[in-house]
Design a protein around this motif. Structure first.
Motif, mmCIF file in Angstrom:
data_model
loop_
_atom_site.group_PDB
_atom_site.id
_atom_site.type_symbol
_atom_site.label_atom_id
_atom_site.label_comp_id
_atom_site.label_asym_id
_atom_site.label_seq_id
_atom_site.Cartn_x
_atom_site.Cartn_y
_atom_site.Cartn_z
ATOM 1 N N HIS A 11 30.096 68.973 68.581
ATOM 2 C CA HIS A 11 29.169 67.642 68.969
ATOM 3 C C HIS A 11 28.275 66.836 68.222
ATOM 4 O O HIS A 11 28.457 65.344 68.386
ATOM 5 C CB HIS A 11 27.977 68.372 69.778
ATOM 6 N N ALA A 12 27.498 67.185 67.423
ATOM 7 C CA ALA A 12 27.974 66.196 66.374
ATOM 8 C C ALA A 12 28.805 65.402 65.670
ATOM 9 O O ALA A 12 28.250 64.099 65.890
ATOM 10 C CB ALA A 12 27.309 66.824 64.657
ATOM 11 N N GLY A 13 29.897 65.740 65.592
ATOM 12 C CA GLY A 13 30.856 64.753 65.440
ATOM 13 C C GLY A 13 31.249 63.802 66.741
ATOM 14 O O GLY A 13 31.401 62.194 66.245
ATOM 15 N N VAL A 14 31.428 63.726 67.915
ATOM 16 C CA VAL A 14 31.021 62.957 69.081
ATOM 17 C C VAL A 14 29.891 62.222 68.742
ATOM 18 O O VAL A 14 30.523 61.310 69.138
ATOM 19 C CB VAL A 14 30.827 64.182 70.124
ATOM 20 N N GLU A 15 28.659 62.446 68.457
ATOM 21 C CA GLU A 15 27.445 61.634 68.406
ATOM 22 C C GLU A 15 27.685 60.604 67.740
ATOM 23 O O GLU A 15 27.727 59.510 67.413
ATOM 24 C CB GLU A 15 26.421 62.407 68.075
ATOM 25 N N ALA A 16 28.203 61.100 66.343
ATOM 26 C CA ALA A 16 28.403 59.956 65.597
ATOM 27 C C ALA A 16 29.679 59.375 65.010
ATOM 28 O O ALA A 16 29.221 58.037 65.518
ATOM 29 C CB ALA A 16 28.750 61.061 63.867
ATOM 30 N N THR A 17 30.449 59.706 66.459
ATOM 31 C CA THR A 17 31.703 59.072 66.485
ATOM 32 C C THR A 17 31.069 57.687 68.048
ATOM 33 O O THR A 17 31.669 57.096 67.348
ATOM 34 C CB THR A 17 32.242 59.804 67.177
ATOM 35 N N VAL A 23 27.929 56.150 67.770
ATOM 36 C CA VAL A 23 27.624 55.932 67.375
ATOM 37 C C VAL A 23 28.176 54.503 66.109
ATOM 38 O O VAL A 23 27.826 53.085 66.406
ATOM 39 C CB VAL A 23 26.255 56.411 66.198
ATOM 40 N N ASP A 24 28.398 54.761 65.810
ATOM 41 C CA ASP A 24 29.887 54.445 64.552
ATOM 42 C C ASP A 24 30.385 53.333 65.435
ATOM 43 O O ASP A 24 31.071 52.386 64.696
ATOM 44 C CB ASP A 24 30.775 55.400 63.590
ATOM 45 N N TYR A 25 31.497 53.625 66.580
ATOM 46 C CA TYR A 25 32.535 53.002 67.007
ATOM 47 C C TYR A 25 31.433 51.691 67.838
ATOM 48 O O TYR A 25 32.231 50.448 67.517
ATOM 49 C CB TYR A 25 32.285 53.270 68.889
ATOM 50 N N LEU A 26 30.490 50.932 67.059
ATOM 51 C CA LEU A 26 29.950 50.386 67.606
ATOM 52 C C LEU A 26 29.827 48.976 66.426
ATOM 53 O O LEU A 26 29.420 48.015 67.010
ATOM 54 C CB LEU A 26 27.858 50.137 68.104
ATOM 55 N N GLY A 73 23.801 58.594 72.967
ATOM 56 C CA GLY A 73 23.841 57.191 72.793
ATOM 57 C C GLY A 73 25.056 56.451 72.077
ATOM 58 O O GLY A 73 25.637 56.499 72.416
ATOM 59 N N GLY A 74 24.665 55.104 71.494
ATOM 60 C CA GLY A 74 26.303 54.908 71.044
ATOM 61 C C GLY A 74 26.850 53.960 71.966
ATOM 62 O O GLY A 74 26.559 53.676 72.452
ATOM 63 N N LEU A 75 28.017 53.901 71.844
ATOM 64 C CA LEU A 75 28.808 53.480 73.455
ATOM 65 C C LEU A 75 28.641 54.342 74.608
ATOM 66 O O LEU A 75 29.265 53.706 75.849
ATOM 67 C CB LEU A 75 30.525 54.402 72.631
ATOM 68 N N PHE A 76 28.410 55.807 74.555
ATOM 69 C CA PHE A 76 27.548 56.366 75.505
ATOM 70 C C PHE A 76 26.155 55.369 76.174
ATOM 71 O O PHE A 76 26.238 55.926 77.433
ATOM 72 C CB PHE A 76 28.297 57.252 75.855
ATOM 73 N N GLY A 77 25.164 54.712 75.228
ATOM 74 C CA GLY A 77 24.148 54.373 75.913
ATOM 75 C C GLY A 77 24.539 52.847 76.970
ATOM 76 O O GLY A 77 25.091 52.108 77.024
ATOM 77 N N PHE A 78 23.331 52.441 77.662
ATOM 78 C CA PHE A 78 23.184 51.056 77.282
ATOM 79 C C PHE A 78 21.879 50.705 77.702
ATOM 80 O O PHE A 78 21.061 49.858 78.444
ATOM 81 C CB PHE A 78 23.837 51.359 78.959
ATOM 82 N N GLY A 82 17.503 44.716 66.639
ATOM 83 C CA GLY A 82 17.123 45.985 66.856
ATOM 84 C C GLY A 82 17.684 47.108 65.861
ATOM 85 O O GLY A 82 17.894 46.543 64.809
ATOM 86 N N PRO A 83 17.215 48.217 65.935
ATOM 87 C CA PRO A 83 17.869 49.082 65.057
ATOM 88 C C PRO A 83 19.522 49.070 64.639
ATOM 89 O O PRO A 83 20.356 48.688 66.010
ATOM 90 C CB PRO A 83 17.484 50.308 65.904
ATOM 91 N N ASP A 84 20.229 49.308 63.285
ATOM 92 C CA ASP A 84 21.385 49.372 63.644
ATOM 93 C C ASP A 84 22.406 50.438 64.199
ATOM 94 O O ASP A 84 23.409 49.991 64.686
ATOM 95 C CB ASP A 84 21.571 49.578 62.134
ATOM 96 N N GLU A 85 21.972 51.561 65.160
ATOM 97 C CA GLU A 85 22.692 52.541 65.430
ATOM 98 C C GLU A 85 22.674 51.839 67.204
ATOM 99 O O GLU A 85 23.461 52.389 67.964
ATOM 100 C CB GLU A 85 21.315 53.538 65.742
#
Length: 401
Positions: free
Chosen positions: A104-110, A112-115, A274-279, A318-321
């Motif tokens: 799960h942590a790997g998915v969350e980081a991925t 966010v990092d994708y952006l 969040g990240g790629l999955f947020g809007f 806004g925030p970097d993430e």
């Protein structure tokens, strides 16, 4: 043996030609020749052949290119083998220790990092993580209560792969990954992921120019959104606006964008990822701008310019993430497009300027595709004789080359 860049420079100097004179003789862009001679970018086979003839090298220059090309291919093959072997070794070392929470942590980081990361390394990371999730599903190497979570994880990573392949310019392959994500969402019974997948399927169809199919995907996604649950509905309504704008329906497109604003106001629970999955609100403004530039200008172009400007401002502040660099860059293209529709060529050149110096690895397929449309608009008869328009068109062509 001399390399192609060394041989090219020696032959050009021997012939007493400047880069500009050689470019004119070979009928190639001077910047392209500069990159080839400096070794910043490899020359194409066609360019090597043309330059060999232009410099009367009698095959020696082309032979140097062939040696360089053979070495590049050998190094690439070695790199692929080493990367694959290293990935497997790392997986084997980590397999015994990797539990569901680490996945799960790997998915969350991925996500966010994708952006803020080029798509290719994100594809590699998502592939490695998804392989672990899939292996645990197949082998039963998990607790019974973790099975649904593993399907959600595999679905999210399939979604990352779909985005990566789309950004790399392969929508057909992206559709295979989004189909896998949809199946995982179904098995997990996860409505939030299912709504996100529907929006992503629509995005891929829009990239392919099939706006009818893209609209069907959006409307299918509405069955998965719940009142006040995440940003799924806002994202889908913005996707609907993009479809309707490309189909020429200004009134319905603006109505869908207004509906997206209403949906954001009803949100009571944030996205689970969040990240790629947020809007974000910035992403919503970006979608609005990218929708309305496909209409006939006027009020639509004015709103598109406002929304694109707002998106860029929110991302910068806004925030970097939450900052999606690729989308922020595309917002510059959309702002430039809206300004051209409003007749503001100088403003368009100012908006597109930060994009024209991007390195090759950051020129995702969307940027090339949308900038090419901007170049076509600036090449219209109404802008003939406008030096700024001509210079911007030439810069966009060099970016694509």
């Amino acid at each position: 043996m001399p390399t192609f860049p060394d041989e090219l420079r020696a032959r050009r100097l021997e012939a007493g030609l400047s880069l500009a004179e050689l470019a004119e003789k070979a009928q190639y862009n001077r910047s392209y020749l500069h990159h080839a001679e400096s070794g910043r970018r490899p020359a194409s086979e066609q360019l090597a052949d043309v330059l060999d003839q232009a410099l009367d090298a009698r095959g020696d220059l082309f032979a140097a290119w062939e040696r360089d090309d053979k070495e590049r291919r050998r190094e690439a093959a070695t790199h692929r083998t080493r990367a694959a072997a290293l990935a497997i070794s790392r997986d084997l070392c980590a397999m015994a220790d990797l539990d569901i929470s680490e996945l799960h942590a790997g998915v969350e980081a991925t996500a966010v990092d994708y952006l803020a990361t080029p798509p290719a390394p994100m594809m590699d990371r998502a592939h490695a993580l998804r392989a672990e999730a899939a292996e645990r599903i197949r082998s039963g190497h998990h607790r019974p209560q973790d099975r649904s979570d593993l399907y959600v994880t595999a679905g999210q990573l399939s979604g990352v792969l779909a985005y990566a392949l789309l950004d790399m310019g392969d929508p057909q392959e992206a559709l295979h990954h989004v189909a896998a994500a949809a199946r995982c969402a179904e098995y997990a019974g996860d409505a939030e992921l299912a709504a996100w997948v529907a929006g992503t399927r629509s995005l891929i169809c829009r990239f392919m120019g099939d706006y009818g199919l893209a609209l069907d995907a959006i409307r299918d996604g509405y069955q998965h959104v719940g009142s006040g649950t995440g940003t799924g509905e806002a994202r889908l309504r913005c996707g609907e606006a993009q479809c309707l704008a490309n189909l020429g329906d200004s009134r319905a497109a603006n109505s869908a964008l207004d509906g997206a604003e209403d949906a954001r106001g009803r949100i009571r629970r944030p996205d689970s990822l969040g990240g790629l999955f947020g809007f974000s609100a910035a992403k919503q403004s970006y979608y609005a701008g990218s929708s309305l530039i496909w209409l006939d200008g006027g009020h639509d172009a004015e709103r598109a310019a406002r929304e694109a400007t707002a998106a860029i401002g929110m991302w910068r502040a806004g925030p970097d993430e939450e900052r999606s660099l690729d989308d922020e860059r595309l917002a510059h293209v959309y702002l430039a497009t809206a300004r051209v529709q409003l007749g503001d060529v100088e403003g368009a050149a100012e908006a597109i300027a930060p994009i024209l110096s991007l390195p090759l690895e950051e020129q995702i397929s969307w940027i090339i595709k949308r900038a090419d449309r901007l170049a076509s608009m600036l090449s219209a008869p109404r802008f003939q004789g406008n030096r700024t328009a001509e210079e911007t068109v030439q810069a966009i062509k060099e970016l694509a080359a």
